[in-house]
Design a protein around this motif. Structure first.
Motif, PDB file in Angstrom:
ATOM      1  N   LEU A   1       0.511  10.456  -6.445  1.00 47.87           N
ATOM      2  CA  LEU A   1      -0.286  10.471  -7.678  1.00 47.87           C
ATOM      3  C   LEU A   1      -1.233   9.277  -7.713  1.00 47.87           C
ATOM      4  O   LEU A   1      -2.422   9.417  -8.047  1.00 47.87           O
ATOM      5  CB  LEU A   1       0.642  10.441  -8.887  1.00 47.87           C
ATOM      6  CG  LEU A   1      -0.013  10.342 -10.272  1.00 47.87           C
ATOM      7  CD1 LEU A   1      -0.856  11.580 -10.556  1.00 47.87           C
ATOM      8  CD2 LEU A   1       1.060  10.171 -11.354  1.00 47.87           C
ATOM      9  N   ALA A   2      -0.731   8.112  -7.350  1.00 41.57           N
ATOM     10  CA  ALA A   2      -1.551   6.904  -7.352  1.00 41.57           C
ATOM     11  C   ALA A   2      -2.699   7.019  -6.360  1.00 41.57           C
ATOM     12  O   ALA A   2      -3.854   6.670  -6.667  1.00 41.57           O
ATOM     13  CB  ALA A   2      -0.679   5.697  -7.022  1.00 41.57           C
ATOM     14  N   GLU A   3      -2.403   7.499  -5.172  1.00 41.35           N
ATOM     15  CA  GLU A   3      -3.437   7.615  -4.140  1.00 41.35           C
ATOM     16  C   GLU A   3      -4.505   8.623  -4.527  1.00 41.35           C
ATOM     17  O   GLU A   3      -5.705   8.392  -4.309  1.00 41.35           O
ATOM     18  CB  GLU A   3      -2.786   8.000  -2.815  1.00 41.35           C
ATOM     19  CG  GLU A   3      -1.928   6.883  -2.224  1.00 41.35           C
ATOM     20  CD  GLU A   3      -1.130   7.304  -1.013  1.00 41.35           C
ATOM     21  OE1 GLU A   3      -0.611   6.424  -0.312  1.00 41.35           O
ATOM     22  OE2 GLU A   3      -1.014   8.530  -0.765  1.00 41.35           O
TER      23      GLU A   3
ATOM     24  N   LEU B   1     -10.645   8.942  -6.992  1.00 38.15           N
ATOM     25  CA  LEU B   1     -11.645   9.263  -8.012  1.00 38.15           C
ATOM     26  C   LEU B   1     -12.520   8.071  -8.372  1.00 38.15           C
ATOM     27  O   LEU B   1     -13.430   8.202  -9.191  1.00 38.15           O
ATOM     28  CB  LEU B   1     -10.949   9.770  -9.284  1.00 38.15           C
ATOM     29  CG  LEU B   1     -10.063  11.010  -9.113  1.00 38.15           C
ATOM     30  CD1 LEU B   1      -9.336  11.321 -10.413  1.00 38.15           C
ATOM     31  CD2 LEU B   1     -10.897  12.210  -8.677  1.00 38.15           C
ATOM     32  N   THR B   2     -12.257   6.916  -7.787  1.00 35.42           N
ATOM     33  CA  THR B   2     -12.985   5.708  -8.190  1.00 35.42           C
ATOM     34  C   THR B   2     -14.363   5.587  -7.559  1.00 35.42           C
ATOM     35  O   THR B   2     -15.180   4.804  -8.018  1.00 35.42           O
ATOM     36  CB  THR B   2     -12.173   4.447  -7.832  1.00 35.42           C
ATOM     37  OG1 THR B   2     -11.991   4.403  -6.402  1.00 35.42           O
ATOM     38  CG2 THR B   2     -10.822   4.454  -8.519  1.00 35.42           C
ATOM     39  N   ALA B   3     -14.628   6.343  -6.526  1.00 38.28           N
ATOM     40  CA  ALA B   3     -15.892   6.170  -5.792  1.00 38.28           C
ATOM     41  C   ALA B   3     -17.109   6.364  -6.682  1.00 38.28           C
ATOM     42  O   ALA B   3     -18.080   5.604  -6.592  1.00 38.28           O
ATOM     43  CB  ALA B   3     -15.939   7.124  -4.607  1.00 38.28           C
TER      44      ALA B   3
ATOM     45  N   VAL C   1      -9.206   0.144  -9.315  1.00 40.04           N
ATOM     46  CA  VAL C   1      -7.814   0.531  -9.136  1.00 40.04           C
ATOM     47  C   VAL C   1      -7.110  -0.436  -8.196  1.00 40.04           C
ATOM     48  O   VAL C   1      -7.678  -0.867  -7.180  1.00 40.04           O
ATOM     49  CB  VAL C   1      -7.703   1.969  -8.568  1.00 40.04           C
ATOM     50  CG1 VAL C   1      -6.238   2.339  -8.323  1.00 40.04           C
ATOM     51  CG2 VAL C   1      -8.345   2.968  -9.508  1.00 40.04           C
ATOM     52  N   LEU C   2      -5.885  -0.780  -8.539  1.00 44.07           N
ATOM     53  CA  LEU C   2      -5.023  -1.581  -7.673  1.00 44.07           C
ATOM     54  C   LEU C   2      -3.752  -0.797  -7.400  1.00 44.07           C
ATOM     55  O   LEU C   2      -3.063  -0.390  -8.331  1.00 44.07           O
ATOM     56  CB  LEU C   2      -4.676  -2.922  -8.337  1.00 44.07           C
ATOM     57  CG  LEU C   2      -3.566  -3.748  -7.669  1.00 44.07           C
ATOM     58  CD1 LEU C   2      -3.983  -4.199  -6.273  1.00 44.07           C
ATOM     59  CD2 LEU C   2      -3.183  -4.937  -8.537  1.00 44.07           C
TER      60      LEU C   2
ATOM     61  N   GLN D   1     -10.964   1.348   0.166  1.00 48.56           N
ATOM     62  CA  GLN D   1     -10.392   0.115  -0.383  1.00 48.56           C
ATOM     63  C   GLN D   1      -9.474   0.415  -1.566  1.00 48.56           C
ATOM     64  O   GLN D   1      -8.387  -0.154  -1.690  1.00 48.56           O
ATOM     65  CB  GLN D   1     -11.521  -0.824  -0.799  1.00 48.56           C
ATOM     66  CG  GLN D   1     -12.317  -1.366   0.376  1.00 48.56           C
ATOM     67  CD  GLN D   1     -13.678  -1.899  -0.030  1.00 48.56           C
ATOM     68  OE1 GLN D   1     -14.145  -1.664  -1.153  1.00 48.56           O
ATOM     69  NE2 GLN D   1     -14.336  -2.619   0.868  1.00 48.56           N
ATOM     70  N   ALA D   2      -9.899   1.323  -2.435  1.00 50.43           N
ATOM     71  CA  ALA D   2      -9.100   1.652  -3.614  1.00 50.43           C
ATOM     72  C   ALA D   2      -7.771   2.293  -3.238  1.00 50.43           C
ATOM     73  O   ALA D   2      -6.771   2.116  -3.926  1.00 50.43           O
ATOM     74  CB  ALA D   2      -9.890   2.583  -4.525  1.00 50.43           C
ATOM     75  N   CYS D   3      -7.750   3.046  -2.134  1.00 52.58           N
ATOM     76  CA  CYS D   3      -6.544   3.769  -1.727  1.00 52.58           C
ATOM     77  C   CYS D   3      -5.628   2.945  -0.831  1.00 52.58           C
ATOM     78  O   CYS D   3      -4.622   3.454  -0.338  1.00 52.58           O
ATOM     79  CB  CYS D   3      -6.929   5.052  -1.000  1.00 52.58           C
ATOM     80  SG  CYS D   3      -7.728   6.268  -2.057  1.00 52.58           S
TER      81      CYS D   3
END
Length: 242
Positions: A167-169, A174-176, A183-184, A223-225
């Motif tokens: 779920l986190a990944e 979606l942050t792009a 997101v961290l 990076q976000a993932c």
């Protein structure tokens, strides 16, 4: 001053974690019982209950936090496998439904409602997915770990842990195209020196959020993932983790 909503581990069990943010942030969290919610205000923490089996309750939690706080711009979504393992120690058929609501459905409902709300607001926010992981039977077997103090998680807790990670990944992908959203993703396993101290884990999380928000360039999807080991340092662009 930043405002933060912490969900996933209920008060009073999460009191050490939540209290660590009080000095620098207005804090809203989730309490186990409705009758206890006002008791935490003396600690500087606003709280309400959360029915994890209800999407409406997740939406209501966000609205309550926004109403109580002046500028809700930070979120910590916390999955503590060891904590859940105490509640669902055995894989009993009669516990499956409650376990799914508590450890899987609740997080999914909350994340869906959060994303909808953030898309409406489009204010700069930071979302942290914090996974305190604990090994399953098969992970212990594969690692050859003979530590008698490690009691493996039940199958349902381990499955929920993996569901939270997925779920986190997926949320992070979606942050792009969302420049307002950072997101961290952070993991803390049982070998980590921060594992036994929610206070220290919260202090690291607090410092890392501040570091991320100070970066001038927005993270990309890769990076976000990327999962960060709790206790490590994050560099500009999320390119180095130690």
């Amino acid at each position: 001053m930043a405002d933060i909503l912490i969900v996933g581990k209920d008060l009073p069990d999460s009191l050490d974690f939540a209290e660590s943010f009080v000095a620098t942030r207005r804090v809203y969290s989730v309490a186990k019982d409705e009758g206890e919610t006002s008791a935490f205000e003396a600690e500087g923490i606003f709280a309400s209950t959360w029915n994890r089996s209800s999407a409406i309750s997740s939406r209501s939690l966000l609205i309550k936090a926004e109403t109580k706080l002046e500028e809700l711009n930070q979120f910590v979504i916390y999955f503590d496998s060891y904590w859940y393992a105490q509640k669902f120690e055995l894989d009993r058929t009669e516990d499956v439904s409650a376990a799914i609501d508590t450890m899987i459905a609740g997080y999914q409902y909350f994340v869906n409602e959060l994303l909808l709300r953030l898309d409406q607001r489009k204010d700069p926010v930071t979302v942290v997915f914090l996974a305190k992981t604990y090994p399953s039977k098969v992970e212990n077997l594969r690692s050859g770990n003979k530590n008698v103090n490690i009691h493996p998680t039940s199958n349902i807790v381990n499955s929920a842990q993996e569901a939270f990670i997925a779920l986190a990944e997926n949320f992070a992908t979606l942050t792009a195209d969302k420049q307002y959203l950072s997101v961290l993703l952070a993991k803390c396993d049982q070998t980590n020196e921060l594992f036994n101290s929610d206070k220290q884990l919260a202090n690291w999380t607090k410092e890392t959020i501040s570091a991320i928000e100070s970066f001038k360039s927005h993270q990309n999807v890769k990076q976000a993932c990327t999962w960060i080991r709790a206790g490590g340092k994050v560099s500009n662009g999320f390119s180095l983790f130690k």
